[in-house]
Design a protein around this motif. Structure first.
Motif, short mmCIF file in Angstrom:
data_model
loop_
_atom_site.label_atom_id
_atom_site.label_comp_id
_atom_site.label_asym_id
_atom_site.label_seq_id
_atom_site.Cartn_x
_atom_site.Cartn_y
_atom_site.Cartn_z
N ASN A 1 -0.82 -0.76 5.77
CA ASN A 1 -1.05 -1.64 6.91
C ASN A 1 -0.69 -3.07 6.51
O ASN A 1 -1.56 -3.92 6.32
N ARG A 2 0.57 -3.33 6.40
CA ARG A 2 1.05 -4.65 5.99
C ARG A 2 0.81 -5.69 7.08
O ARG A 2 0.67 -6.87 6.79
N ASP A 3 0.80 -5.24 8.34
CA ASP A 3 0.58 -6.18 9.45
C ASP A 3 -0.75 -6.93 9.29
O ASP A 3 -0.82 -8.13 9.52
N ALA A 4 -1.80 -6.21 8.90
CA ALA A 4 -3.12 -6.84 8.76
C ALA A 4 -3.09 -7.93 7.69
O ALA A 4 -3.62 -9.03 7.91
N THR A 5 -2.49 -7.65 6.57
CA THR A 5 -2.40 -8.64 5.49
C THR A 5 -1.56 -9.83 5.92
O THR A 5 -1.91 -10.99 5.70
N THR A 6 -0.44 -9.54 6.58
CA THR A 6 0.44 -10.61 7.05
C THR A 6 -0.29 -11.51 8.04
O THR A 6 -0.25 -12.75 7.92
N MET A 7 -0.95 -10.90 9.01
CA MET A 7 -1.65 -11.69 10.03
C MET A 7 -2.82 -12.48 9.44
O MET A 7 -3.13 -13.58 9.90
N GLU A 8 -3.44 -11.96 8.41
CA GLU A 8 -4.52 -12.70 7.72
C GLU A 8 -3.94 -13.98 7.11
O GLU A 8 -4.53 -15.06 7.20
N LEU A 9 -2.77 -13.88 6.50
CA LEU A 9 -2.11 -15.05 5.92
C LEU A 9 -1.67 -16.03 7.00
O LEU A 9 -1.79 -17.25 6.83
N THR B 1 3.12 -3.60 -0.68
CA THR B 1 2.02 -2.86 -1.29
C THR B 1 2.09 -3.02 -2.81
O THR B 1 3.15 -3.39 -3.34
N PRO B 2 1.01 -2.74 -3.52
CA PRO B 2 1.00 -2.97 -4.97
C PRO B 2 2.10 -2.23 -5.72
O PRO B 2 2.68 -2.76 -6.66
N PRO C 1 -3.29 -2.77 0.95
CA PRO C 1 -3.63 -1.49 0.33
C PRO C 1 -2.64 -0.38 0.72
O PRO C 1 -2.14 -0.35 1.85
N LEU C 2 -2.40 0.49 -0.21
CA LEU C 2 -1.58 1.67 0.04
C LEU C 2 -2.53 2.85 0.24
O LEU C 2 -3.41 3.08 -0.59
N PRO C 3 -2.39 3.60 1.34
CA PRO C 3 -3.26 4.75 1.54
C PRO C 3 -3.17 5.72 0.36
O PRO C 3 -2.08 5.91 -0.20
N ARG D 1 3.64 10.06 -3.64
CA ARG D 1 5.06 9.94 -3.36
C ARG D 1 5.61 8.62 -3.91
O ARG D 1 6.74 8.56 -4.39
N GLN D 2 4.82 7.56 -3.82
CA GLN D 2 5.31 6.23 -4.18
C GLN D 2 5.48 6.02 -5.68
O GLN D 2 6.43 5.33 -6.10
N ILE D 3 4.60 6.57 -6.49
CA ILE D 3 4.72 6.34 -7.94
C ILE D 3 6.05 6.87 -8.49
O ILE D 3 6.79 6.11 -9.13
#
Length: 180
Positions: free
Chosen positions: A54-62, A128-129, A153-155, A161-163
């Motif tokens: 949920n990158r939108d939430a982090t972006t909008m917080e900034l 994400t991290p 955060p990454l679910p 899959r991401q690692i």
């Protein structure tokens, strides 16, 4: 005759455990808990890279914290030309872009081009991290200013899959694709 074989197996087991430990520590250090610099109080732009979480939430917080006068969101081709971008915020210019290619390389190139046109000196990228260090590397190759990274955060189900993906993509970025 059993003794040398047993000794050889023990040595092999110890080496295998050491490799596993080093791999695990490197994975945690690079992709789970990357060592990122603190975010600046203000930057020229906040750029949300496309991807899971949920990158939108982090972006909008900034954005709400007043960290930059411009926010840009990387979109996928199916969203191009639609109104599916970040919401308008008073006093903040919202841009949507569809990178070409539709990868971190395309996003980094877009950031470099727009930053040159607008004379940006600093950006905060949101990802994400697992993607943070590679994204910072890619953007830094195309943009000479300060690149800070904010992570969302990454679910948990995406980690599996991401690692492996981030290991392969990082090797590619470090060895085979070393320019913007």
């Amino acid at each position: 005759m059993e003794q040398p074989v047993t000794t050889w197996r023990r040595k092999l087991a110890v080496v295998a455990v050491l490799v596993l430990v080093v791999f695990t520590v490197a994975t945690v250090r690079l992709f789970v808990l990357p060592d990122l610099s603190p975010l600046p109080a203000r930057a020229d732009a906040i750029i949300e890279l496309a991807g899971p979480g949920n990158r939108d939430a982090t972006t909008m917080e900034l954005v709400r914290a007043g960290r930059a006068p411009v926010v840009a969101q990387s979109t996928v081709p199916s969203e191009a030309g639609t109104n599916r971008c970040l919401p308008a915020t008073a006093g903040v210019e919202v841009l949507c872009f569809n990178p070409d290619p539709g990868t971190t390389v395309g996003e980094a190139r877009f950031i470099g081009e727009v930053a040159a046109q607008r004379h940006w000196q600093s950006v905060i990228i949101v990802t994400t991290p697992d993607h943070a260090l590679r994204a910072q590397l890619r953007v830094s190759r195309c943009f000479p200013g300060t690149v800070s990274v904010a992570t969302s955060p990454l679910p948990w189900w995406d980690w599996f899959r991401q690692i492996p993906y981030q290991w392969a993509a990082s090797v590619k970025a470090l060895i085979f694709q070393t320019s913007c």
